[in-house]
Design an enzyme around this catalytic site. Sequence first.
Site, PDB file in Angstrom:
ATOM      1  N   GLU A  67     -20.013  37.590 -34.048  1.00  0.00           N
ATOM      2  CA  GLU A  67     -18.802  38.063 -33.360  1.00  0.00           C
ATOM      3  C   GLU A  67     -17.825  36.904 -33.169  1.00  0.00           C
ATOM      4  OE1 GLU A  67     -19.671  39.951 -29.590  1.00  0.00           O
ATOM      5  OE2 GLU A  67     -17.616  40.697 -29.410  1.00  0.00           O
ATOM      6  N   ASN A 127     -17.694  50.234 -30.817  1.00  0.00           N
ATOM      7  CA  ASN A 127     -18.776  49.420 -30.263  1.00  0.00           C
ATOM      8  C   ASN A 127     -18.848  49.683 -28.766  1.00  0.00           C
ATOM      9  OD1 ASN A 127     -20.623  46.905 -30.052  1.00  0.00           O
ATOM     10  ND2 ASN A 127     -18.969  46.455 -28.609  1.00  0.00           N
ATOM     11  N   GLU A 128     -20.018  50.032 -28.277  1.00  0.00           N
ATOM     12  CA  GLU A 128     -20.209  50.276 -26.849  1.00  0.00           C
ATOM     13  C   GLU A 128     -19.015  51.056 -26.289  1.00  0.00           C
ATOM     14  OE1 GLU A 128     -21.503  46.725 -24.745  1.00  0.00           O
ATOM     15  OE2 GLU A 128     -23.294  46.595 -25.995  1.00  0.00           O
ATOM     16  N   TYR A 180     -30.613  44.293 -24.649  1.00  0.00           N
ATOM     17  CA  TYR A 180     -30.864  42.857 -24.497  1.00  0.00           C
ATOM     18  C   TYR A 180     -32.025  42.626 -23.546  1.00  0.00           C
ATOM     19  CZ  TYR A 180     -26.474  41.750 -26.853  1.00  0.00           C
ATOM     20  OH  TYR A 180     -25.481  41.611 -27.793  1.00  0.00           O
ATOM     21  N   GLU A 206     -27.650  45.395 -31.646  1.00  0.00           N
ATOM     22  CA  GLU A 206     -27.509  44.249 -30.736  1.00  0.00           C
ATOM     23  C   GLU A 206     -28.789  44.163 -29.939  1.00  0.00           C
ATOM     24  OE1 GLU A 206     -24.008  43.602 -28.330  1.00  0.00           O
ATOM     25  OE2 GLU A 206     -22.703  44.445 -29.880  1.00  0.00           O
ATOM     26  N   GLN A 252     -26.956  36.414 -31.309  1.00  0.00           N
ATOM     27  CA  GLN A 252     -26.061  36.470 -32.445  1.00  0.00           C
ATOM     28  C   GLN A 252     -26.417  35.343 -33.398  1.00  0.00           C
ATOM     29  OE1 GLN A 252     -21.887  36.790 -31.496  1.00  0.00           O
ATOM     30  NE2 GLN A 252     -22.213  38.444 -30.018  1.00  0.00           N
TER      31      GLN A 252
HETATM   32  O1  AHR Z   1     -23.197  40.175 -27.808  1.00  0.00           O
HETATM   33  C1  AHR Z   1     -22.317  40.043 -26.743  1.00  0.00           C
HETATM   34  C2  AHR Z   1     -21.727  41.362 -26.293  1.00  0.00           C
HETATM   35  O2  AHR Z   1     -22.726  42.168 -25.764  1.00  0.00           O
HETATM   36  C3  AHR Z   1     -21.094  42.227 -27.354  1.00  0.00           C
HETATM   37  O3  AHR Z   1     -19.793  41.854 -27.645  1.00  0.00           O
HETATM   38  C4  AHR Z   1     -21.124  43.578 -26.727  1.00  0.00           C
HETATM   39  O4  AHR Z   1     -21.172  44.620 -27.681  1.00  0.00           O
HETATM   40  C5  AHR Z   1     -22.354  43.534 -25.843  1.00  0.00           C
HETATM   41  O5  AHR Z   1     -22.116  44.018 -24.590  1.00  0.00           O
END
Ligand code: AHR
Length: 528
Positions: free
Chosen positions: A53, A198-199, A278, A333, A382
Amino acid sequence: MSSKPLVRQLIGLAFLILALTASSVYAQEIKLSVDVSKPGAKIDRNLFGQFAEHLGHGIYDGIWVGPNSTIPNTRGIRNDVVAALKALRVPNVRWPGGCFADEYHWRKAIGPQRQITLNPNWGGVIEPNTFGTHEFMDFLDQIGSEAYVSVNVGSGTPQEAAEWLEYMTTAQPTTLQKDRASNGHPAPYKIAFLGIGNESWDCGGNMSPDYYLSQFKIYDRFVRNFNPAQQDKDQMLKIAVGPGGDEPRWSEWTETIMKAYQQHTWSWDMNGLSMHSYTVVKWPPAFASVGFGETEYAQILKSTLEMDGMINKYSAIMDKYDPQKKVALVVDEWGSWYAPLPGSNPGFLVQQNSLRDAVLAALNLNLFARHADRVRMANIAQMINVLQAMIMTDKEKMVLTPTYYVYKMYVPFQDSTLVPVRFEAGTYAHDNISLPRVDVIAAKGKDGKLWLELTNVDPNQPAEIDLNISGMTAKSASGETLTAPKVDSVNTFDAPKTVVPKPISARAQGGDLTLKLEPKSVTVVSIE
Ligand code: AHR
């Protein structure tokens, strides 16, 4: 005669008995059995995808230094980073975001005159737009990977996205094709995957599931790939925004999208549903990425294993509306998200990467592999300098992280075939936390070999593995193991070899294999 020698002998004997007892309790043997004649699903190479990103030093400095840099580069792209990534055989790279994607306007980043804009999501810094479509595609070419492009749904329009795809993919002499040619690329680009938003439930525009669904259908209909080579074979796969956690609202979101999919008509379709998850334990991220102990090691690994429950939950909803599993669950992600390193810009999401992250990566890759029939793509967050990165750079310096080495060790699993493995994992317990002590996957590689990954989660005790193989006669075995002195051992620019794989010896005999796993280790062995 003095009694001292006798006392010493008795004490020695007591120690010996204690040691023997301890070893029989802790160095417990783990019995595994694999049957090579019963293959399972394909472990898609796209499970080993990456995410890059426009965030902090993920792109600028990490990949792009510009053609005039003193750092060795090819057309502005770092040679050291390209060489390191080539060894990972990165199947696809998701770009340009993340949250950044929903504020990205592609026209500002093509041609000789780049527009200077801002990156409000990530530190409010200047976005020079010197790395745009052509530079991204050049980077992919250099590392040998495929494009996963996320289009702007939040602040863009279907027309802007449709024109971007026409610009990238048409072979016909349209104005956009001519622009692309005059910017240096007459031939159409291949876009393998398209992310639509995205999200969108959060940073991508705070949409309700129904609102997003109607946006998705419009983008899906009009954002076309015109590349002649992608019309029959190699068609671009379209991925919708999916769940982002474990709360009930994500089930509702998934239900809405999948229920609509079941009724979809000729004019729209989807090939993947994204999921973001995450390992963070609590928000905002507070766990240190280095300088932690066994408790934080156990807490993070316990938290990361929640991924399995989430995949089960969303797969069950998908199974209800798509029993043939046409739509892939795309975990685009995932990874560890810790507190920013002291002194770093908090908007740049800089963290260290330790042996704990290597174990975490292996546990997740294994559970994706076990769900390979539905989970056919994943992108760790990432790639460089951000969150659970493969690579860290500082000006001309570069270091490969423990996570990088895990990805390197897993290369033989790309497009391999899962082989079921049965084992009693045992238990690792610390501070009221209990975890499976050992984790294992097995697969038949494209090279015909049987490949095994074995993770010993226990940071204190080795594990003796006794593997019984049916369906083939094991003649030889070889492999590598990744471990380090401490759970928070890291590679630094000054000490880059603290956490690197080392050869491991395994004994293959009469269809059986024995090997010893070091505490807190990730091991990959091949058997012929
Ligand atoms: O990876 C960091 C961020 O986490 C991304 O931009 C977003 O999609 C997520 O919330």
